[in-house]
Design an enzyme around this catalytic site. Structure first.
Site, PDB file in Angstrom:
ATOM      1  N   ASP A 185      47.456  52.947  36.682  1.00  0.00           N
ATOM      2  CA  ASP A 185      47.032  52.004  37.716  1.00  0.00           C
ATOM      3  C   ASP A 185      46.302  50.887  36.998  1.00  0.00           C
ATOM      4  O   ASP A 185      46.037  50.993  35.787  1.00  0.00           O
ATOM      5  CB  ASP A 185      46.104  52.693  38.750  1.00  0.00           C
ATOM      6  CG  ASP A 185      46.221  52.035  40.121  1.00  0.00           C
ATOM      7  OD1 ASP A 185      45.966  50.818  40.217  1.00  0.00           O
ATOM      8  OD2 ASP A 185      46.579  52.724  41.088  1.00  0.00           O
ATOM      9  N   HIS A 259      50.337  47.727  41.225  1.00  0.00           N
ATOM     10  CA  HIS A 259      49.255  48.506  40.597  1.00  0.00           C
ATOM     11  C   HIS A 259      49.502  48.605  39.086  1.00  0.00           C
ATOM     12  O   HIS A 259      49.270  49.664  38.488  1.00  0.00           O
ATOM     13  CB  HIS A 259      49.169  49.908  41.210  1.00  0.00           C
ATOM     14  CG  HIS A 259      48.537  49.919  42.583  1.00  0.00           C
ATOM     15  ND1 HIS A 259      47.187  49.884  42.777  1.00  0.00           N
ATOM     16  CD2 HIS A 259      49.086  49.941  43.814  1.00  0.00           C
ATOM     17  CE1 HIS A 259      46.919  49.897  44.074  1.00  0.00           C
ATOM     18  NE2 HIS A 259      48.059  49.925  44.731  1.00  0.00           N
ATOM     19  N   GLU A 315      51.786  49.272  48.022  1.00  0.00           N
ATOM     20  CA  GLU A 315      50.908  48.094  48.081  1.00  0.00           C
ATOM     21  C   GLU A 315      51.342  46.933  47.182  1.00  0.00           C
ATOM     22  O   GLU A 315      50.496  46.274  46.583  1.00  0.00           O
ATOM     23  CB  GLU A 315      49.469  48.502  47.751  1.00  0.00           C
ATOM     24  CG  GLU A 315      48.903  49.456  48.773  1.00  0.00           C
ATOM     25  CD  GLU A 315      47.448  49.808  48.535  1.00  0.00           C
ATOM     26  OE1 GLU A 315      46.666  49.663  49.469  1.00  0.00           O
ATOM     27  OE2 GLU A 315      47.094  50.224  47.408  1.00  0.00           O
TER      28      GLU A 315
END
Ligand code: ACM
Length: 678
Positions: A185, A259, A315
């Protein structure tokens, strides 16, 4: 003397035959019947006999017996005072077992070594409960779901392999069988990849020990200020092997396309801008992105035997893709109509690559955007509806909805707890979740593989805090995953969980002390009665923020008060952003009414931009058109990290039919739960 010893033996035998033993274990077995005839005592004559169990599994099971019940010698024949684990013909994937204990013998049988392993875990908890004695019971048991998982985010704050192995011990005791490691991440890449050394020389290190102190930059590993870490390939082999010996599969997650700031800092040519620190997503127009991801996946697949390879997918903001020439060209060449389809192109392509290696992808539920890849399994986190949609379309699904499964939220009164990311998720709420309710169509339910508790660690910087957030809530996940829904009942679970959680604490886990739990905001527990209850609320050219609708137009007069967090669907939220959306409502009391008090509570949590109002105006009217102001309250707001509550009210005497309540705060959210009129 001999006479006295005989008396002791007789009394002891009678006592042990009549003593009340506890069978309070987690997860609750499908069926456990107490024989009431005493208990099996492990002593230095007790042996372990494993007919039909192949050598490799026998070694694993013997180690499990030693870990849970003490050092028991193996034997190659049947005799008294023995624990017998036998493998019978049948379904090799079946994790069920039967167990029968009397004073002389323990017999477990299963069609798979995993089933025998779970029989040993049941014995371990029974021994914990009864001071080492194992009561006379007959157990028939098997799991509700095949996938019973926990996710640990080791990117935001790195945890070493010893921590992971310790959690594997606890997971195994709770019959959990999937450990999903969020290995990559923005905050740090955590696994050695031979082909891309910069991932662990640079992208795994940062200034600032904790995620909160990170600052979004990376450092060379040789920098004296560098904090971070990663697993070497040997560490991973050790973890995977340790997990396998606990019948746990480790699922690696490599985030894509978003990410991924840390990768793009190390290999900026993989971003649209070709520069670090510009965007969190890989450039999907660039073939080098696919070369990188496939090379990484080659090494991942070699290290992890897991059938599932988690490819992230969550996301993605997809902003840079919209103006990137390479991404736009890819969209034109492939006939992709928008950036969602561009993401879907990447996921499909990666799926084909992973499938060709004999594995399947699993990803967060946004992998459905732009069209889901044919063999993908969906890990549903944003809400059960996404998983249900995937399952109804024939995709395998694992449920991890944030509202019930995200263990990074507070488990008790926020100001009594270490800082968390937000949200209130007490044990009871975790336990209340059913991943595959009867209300779903049979075909949909059969695609729901199970449940996963996820622990993202932005605010969880230490081993102790991580264990505190995991336990006892993971006990609830374990029982949801294992025990039939119709058997589950919270009061009974809590009684058992208190004891099993105490065992964990006794074994050195820093579990939250469930005995000390305070519970939800007192206002949440009891509905409030007042003059406006049930009265109509008119929204004056304003609307709640769609995500924070609570009970819609009934919210402010339904008597129901909010809890510790603004997102519990009892608080209604308003955001005065580009359009005028300050809270502005009128309550129609139906007839002229004598009123002495008008007030509403607001909640403040500055981190997510939830504030008290800067100004509140309360007014009244006889005709609903011409209002007389009763009070204007203005506040000087101070940023604060803690959740806080404040009442904005008026007191006096007025006879009126309409009450108007307005609350103002530009560019911020305000949330209230009930407008109380007395
Ligand atoms: C997630 O919480 N972004 C999967």
């Amino acid at each position: 003397m001999r006479y006295i010893i005989s008396i002791i033996i007789v009394v002891g035998t009678v006592l042990s035959a009549t003593a009340r033993y506890s069978v309070d274990i987690v997860p609750a077995p499908v069926s456990i019947a107490e024989g009431g005839k005493g208990a099996f005592t492990i002593n230095d004559k007790t042996t372990l006999y494993m007919p039909g169990v192949p050598d490799s599994a026998a070694a694993t099971l013997a180690a499990a017996v030693t870990a849970r019940l003490g050092d028991i010698q193996p034997s190659d024949r049947r005799h008294g005072n023995q624990i017998e684990l036998s493998l019978t013909a049948g379904e090799p994937d079946d994790e069920g077992y039967t167990l029968s204990v009397d004073r002389k013998r323990i017999t477990a049988s299963a069609t798979s070594p995993a089933g025998l392993f779970y029989a040993v875990q049941t014995l371990g908890q029974l021994a914990d409960r009864n001071g080492g004695l194992i009561p006379d019971v007959t157990v028939t048991d098997s799991p509700r779901f095949a996938y019973r998982g926990v996710m640990i985010d080791v990117s935001r704050n790195f945890r070493d392999k010893e921590f992971i192995k310790k959690q594997i011990d606890a997971m195994a005791a709770l019959k959990l069988n999937r450990l999903h490691l969020h290995l990559t991440d923005g905050a740090g890449w955590r696994i050695e990849i031979d082909r891309y050394p910069r991932l662990t020389e640079f992208a795994a290190w940062r200034p600032g020990e904790t995620w909160k102190q990170w600052g979004g930059r990376y450092l060379e590993h040789t920098d004296p200020e560098a904090h971070g870490g990663y697993y070497t390939k040997d560490d991973i082999r050790e973890i995977v092997d340790y997990a396998a010996r606990h019948y746990i599969t480790v699922i690696p997650e490599i985030e894509m396309p978003a990410h991924s700031e840390e990768v793009l800092a190390a290999y900026p040519e993989l971003s649209c801008a070709g520069e670090p620190y510009k965007q969190p997503e890989f450039c999907v127009g660039n073939e080098q992105t696919f070369e990188f991801l496939q090379n990484v996946l080659d090494e991942i697949i070699e290290l992890f035997p897991s059938h599932y390879i988690h490819i992230g997918g969550d996301e993605a903001a997809k902003v840079a893709w919209k103006s990137c020439e390479k991404c736009q060209k890819r969209m034109a060449d492939e006939g992709l109509k928008d950036v969602d389809e561009l993401q879907s192109y990447l996921i499909h392509r990666i799926e084909r690559y992973v499938n060709a290696k004999g594995r399947d992808i699993i990803g967060w539920d946004e992998i459905m955007q732009g069209g889901l890849a044919p063999n993908a399994t969906v890990l549903s986190w944003r809400g059960p509806e996404h998983g249900i949609k995937a399952a109804s379309q024939g995709h395998k699904t694992v449920m991890a909805p944030g509202k019930f499964c995200y263990l990074d939220g507070y488990q008790d009164v926020p100001h009594t707890q270490p800082e968390a990311i937000g949200g209130y998720l007490p044990l009871e709420l975790v336990y209340s979740y059913d991943p595959a309710p009867d209300s779903l169509a049979v075909d949909t339910r059969k695609n729901i593989q199970g449940i996963e508790a996820t622990m993202f660690t932005e605010y969880i910087a230490t081993d102790g805090h991580a264990e505190y957030m995991l336990y006892p809530r993971v006990l609830a996940t374990a029982e949801i995953g294992w025990t039939p829904q119709e058997q589950r009942e919270y009061t009974d679970f809590r009684r058992r969980a208190l004891q099993v959680n105490d065992d964990l604490r006794g074994r050195g886990y820093n579990a939250f002390d469930l005995h000390a739990e305070i519970g939800n905001r007192p206002e949440w527990e009891t509905p409030v009665d007042h003059l406006a209850r049930g009265k109509r609320v008119i929204y004056n050219d304003c609307r709640w923020a769609p995500r924070y609708c609570a009970a819609g137009e009934a919210t402010f007069t339904d008597g129901l008060r909010g809890g510790w967090f603004y997102n519990d669907m009892r608080w209604q939220g308003f955001y005065n952003g580009d359009t005028d959306r300050d809270l502005d409502v009128t309550i129609d009391m139906e007839t002229p009414t004598d009123i002495t008090y008008i007030g509403a509570d607001f909640i403040q949590l500055c981190g997510p931009n939830v504030w008290f109002p800067e100004k509140v105006i309360i007014s009244c009217s006889d005709d609903g058109e011409h209002f007389t102001m009763l009070t204007t309250i203005t506040t000087n707001l101070m940023r604060d990290n803690k959740v806080a509550f404040r009442t904005f009210s008026w007191q006096g005497n007025v006879r009126t039919r309409y009450v108007r309540y307005q609350a103002f705060n530009r560019w911020r959210f305000v949330f209230t739960d009930e407008i109380i009129i007395r």
